[in-house]
Design a protein around this motif. Structure first.
Motif, PDB file in Angstrom:
ATOM      1  N   ASP A   1      -6.406  -4.163  13.291  1.00 45.59           N
ATOM      2  CA  ASP A   1      -6.664  -4.987  12.112  1.00 45.59           C
ATOM      3  C   ASP A   1      -7.624  -6.100  12.506  1.00 45.59           C
TER       4      ASP A   1
ATOM      5  N   ILE B   1      -2.882 -11.352  10.889  1.00 50.15           N
ATOM      6  CA  ILE B   1      -2.159 -10.134  10.508  1.00 50.15           C
ATOM      7  C   ILE B   1      -1.893  -9.274  11.730  1.00 50.15           C
TER       8      ILE B   1
ATOM      9  N   LEU C   1       1.886  -8.218  12.815  1.00 47.16           N
ATOM     10  CA  LEU C   1       2.350  -6.833  12.913  1.00 47.16           C
ATOM     11  C   LEU C   1       2.794  -6.505  14.325  1.00 47.16           C
TER      12      LEU C   1
ATOM     13  N   ASP D   1      -5.924  -0.429   9.880  1.00 45.19           N
ATOM     14  CA  ASP D   1      -6.470  -1.102   8.711  1.00 45.19           C
ATOM     15  C   ASP D   1      -7.665  -0.303   8.181  1.00 45.19           C
TER      16      ASP D   1
ATOM     17  N   ALA E   1      -3.163   1.245   6.647  1.00 50.36           N
ATOM     18  CA  ALA E   1      -2.677   0.012   6.032  1.00 50.36           C
ATOM     19  C   ALA E   1      -3.771  -0.525   5.111  1.00 50.36           C
TER      20      ALA E   1
ATOM     21  N   THR F   1      -4.630  -2.948   1.254  1.00 54.71           N
ATOM     22  CA  THR F   1      -4.167  -3.767   0.142  1.00 54.71           C
ATOM     23  C   THR F   1      -4.150  -2.934  -1.142  1.00 54.71           C
TER      24      THR F   1
ATOM     25  N   LYS G   1      -0.405  -3.114   1.943  1.00 50.89           N
ATOM     26  CA  LYS G   1      -0.231  -4.508   2.350  1.00 50.89           C
ATOM     27  C   LYS G   1      -0.339  -5.432   1.139  1.00 50.89           C
TER      28      LYS G   1
ATOM     29  N   VAL H   1       1.756 -11.427   3.022  1.00 47.16           N
ATOM     30  CA  VAL H   1       2.142 -10.541   4.122  1.00 47.16           C
ATOM     31  C   VAL H   1       3.218 -11.191   4.981  1.00 47.16           C
TER      32      VAL H   1
ATOM     33  N   PHE I   1       7.627  -5.404   2.950  1.00 50.51           N
ATOM     34  CA  PHE I   1       6.499  -4.853   3.703  1.00 50.51           C
ATOM     35  C   PHE I   1       6.876  -4.676   5.169  1.00 50.51           C
TER      36      PHE I   1
END
Length: 407
Positions: free
Chosen positions: A25, A30, A34, A71, A98, A100, A123, A130, A136
């Motif tokens: 990502d 983020i 994660l 991502d 992953a 949005t 996400k 987040v 999530f």
């Protein structure tokens, strides 16, 4: 998330090797979050954390992860560009996209599934959302564990036999957990491989006869791995559903379900859409429960109509399969045909019992061809299913049953 759910991931036995995870990502906050969430689970070990697809691809061989959380939007190399390059370097790699909750990212996520990704996690749109989203976090950890554990189990027999040979012992045949060949677990997430014995995994499970009534509705429930499975089923069933409506609950958030409906329509060559509150069912049409709403059916003087409600999650899911199945059974009784496809958790199992109590028929996907045998496994364990079949056999069987042939 509307469809977050609790489950106990299979295969994460105490004392077993942790599932190795790579996080990719471009957002440092983020990425760090994660990594921390995944690292706090004893069944997982984060072995790499990268800021773009190029660095991740370059590190695959060195870090050798079992699962990559990837991502979509990143500089230098985005997730969709990196995906096939990663899979080329490690055939059995599990990649979870992953993204949005935008329509563009939903389209990309579903396309990624057709290119080899095992699943996706939507996400929240902002960093603050987040960091505070319990759903999530739970969904991310559960999917990494469930999909990673399956890959390790499928790889396990080969690894065990190799170790015994290297130790100087005669390697005895090892019965795999899944009857499917363990040579390409990545492909197994997208395809219905034919087990050596189609009913090997289902032989010990009780089944019941099909209803003698010809189905007047087809109701389907699915979750993890469902989009790919649904497309395969719809391609087969499209020409056989002239006289019946199809209602589908797939655990997905808003936006994703609208796109899923479009894909179902293309696969079946039939009209398909998200269900709308108050609209009446039409034969030959496909209706997908919209993300964030439960979809049930009600009957009145005008026919059978869709009712959407914003009630609490059922089985930690919204939409959930059980409410739909319960309502279908109440209206159609013995003329109900219900299907449970791959998915985490046990949503749909109670609905299967309701359909069976009303005299209807149920088909569930077998373990060998399920991405996760949670929902179909729970359905099979009820003893109320009429068949437990590999994915590739479900569409043809549905087509025969809809025409009145249960053989």
């Amino acid at each position: 998330m509307a469809f977050a759910q609790r489950s106990v991931p299979q295969g994460t036995d105490p004392g077993s090797d942790p599932i190795k995870v790579m996080v990719v990502d471009d957002a440092v906050v983020i990425r760090g979050l994660l990594t921390r969430w995944l690292g706090e689970d004893k069944g997982l070990k984060v072995v790499s954390s990268q800021r773009n697809g190029k660095l991740a691809v370059d590190d695959i061989e060195k870090s050798n992860p079992d699962v990559v959380v990837l991502d979509i939007e990143m500089p230098e190399m985005d997730g969709m560009t990196a995906l096939p390059l990663m899979l080329a370097k490690k055939r059995d790699l599990v990649v979870i996209m992953a993204s949005t909750l935008t329509r563009r990212n939903a389209e990309i996520s579903l396309k990624a599934l057709s290119l080899g990704a095992a699943d996706y996690v939507p996400k929240p749109e902002s960093t603050s959302e987040v960091t505070t989203s319990v759903d999530f976090r739970r969904e991310l950890v559960e999917k990494v564990k469930a999909l990673g554990a399956r890959a390790l189990r499928m790889r396990g027999p080969v690894r065990t036999m190799r170790a015994e040979t290297q130790a100087g012992r005669t390697a005895q045949p090892v019965r795999p957990v899944s009857a499917r060949p363990a040579t390409d677990t990545r492909a197994s997430f997208r395809q219905a491989g034919q087990p050596a014995s189609p009913q090997a995994g289902a032989a010990a499970l009780k089944t019941r006869p099909y209803s003698s009534a010809r189905p007047r509705i087809l109701a389907i429930g699915s979750s993890t791995g469902g989009p790919q499975a649904l497309q395969e089923v719809m391609r087969e069933v499209g020409t056989a559903m002239n006289d019946v409506p199809v209602v589908i609950t797939q655990h997905m958030p808003p936006t994703f379900t609208a796109i899923l409906a479009e894909h179902m329509g293309k696969a079946a060559l039939r009209p398909a859409k998200e269900g709308e509150h108050g609209e009446f069912l039409k034969p030959g049409n496909i209706y997908v429960a919209p993300g964030g709403k439960h979809m049930i059916l009600e009957k009145d003087a005008g026919g059978v109509k869709i009712v959407l409600n914003d009630g609490p999650p059922v089985n930690f899911c919204k939409p959930a399969v059980d409410p739909l199945f319960d309502s279908v059974a109440k209206i159609y009784g013995s003329a109900t045909l219900g299907i449970i496809l791959t998915g985490m958790g046990h949503d749909g199992a109670n609905g299967v019992k309701t359909i069976a109590a009303g005299g209807g028929s149920i088909i569930t996907q077998d373990e060998a061809t399920s991405v996760v045998w949670g929902m179909p496994g729970a359905a099979a364990q009820t003893g109320m299913c009429c068949d437990i079949l590999p994915l590739k056999d479900i569409g043809p069987k549905i087509s025969r049953v809809l025409k009145g042939n249960t053989r």
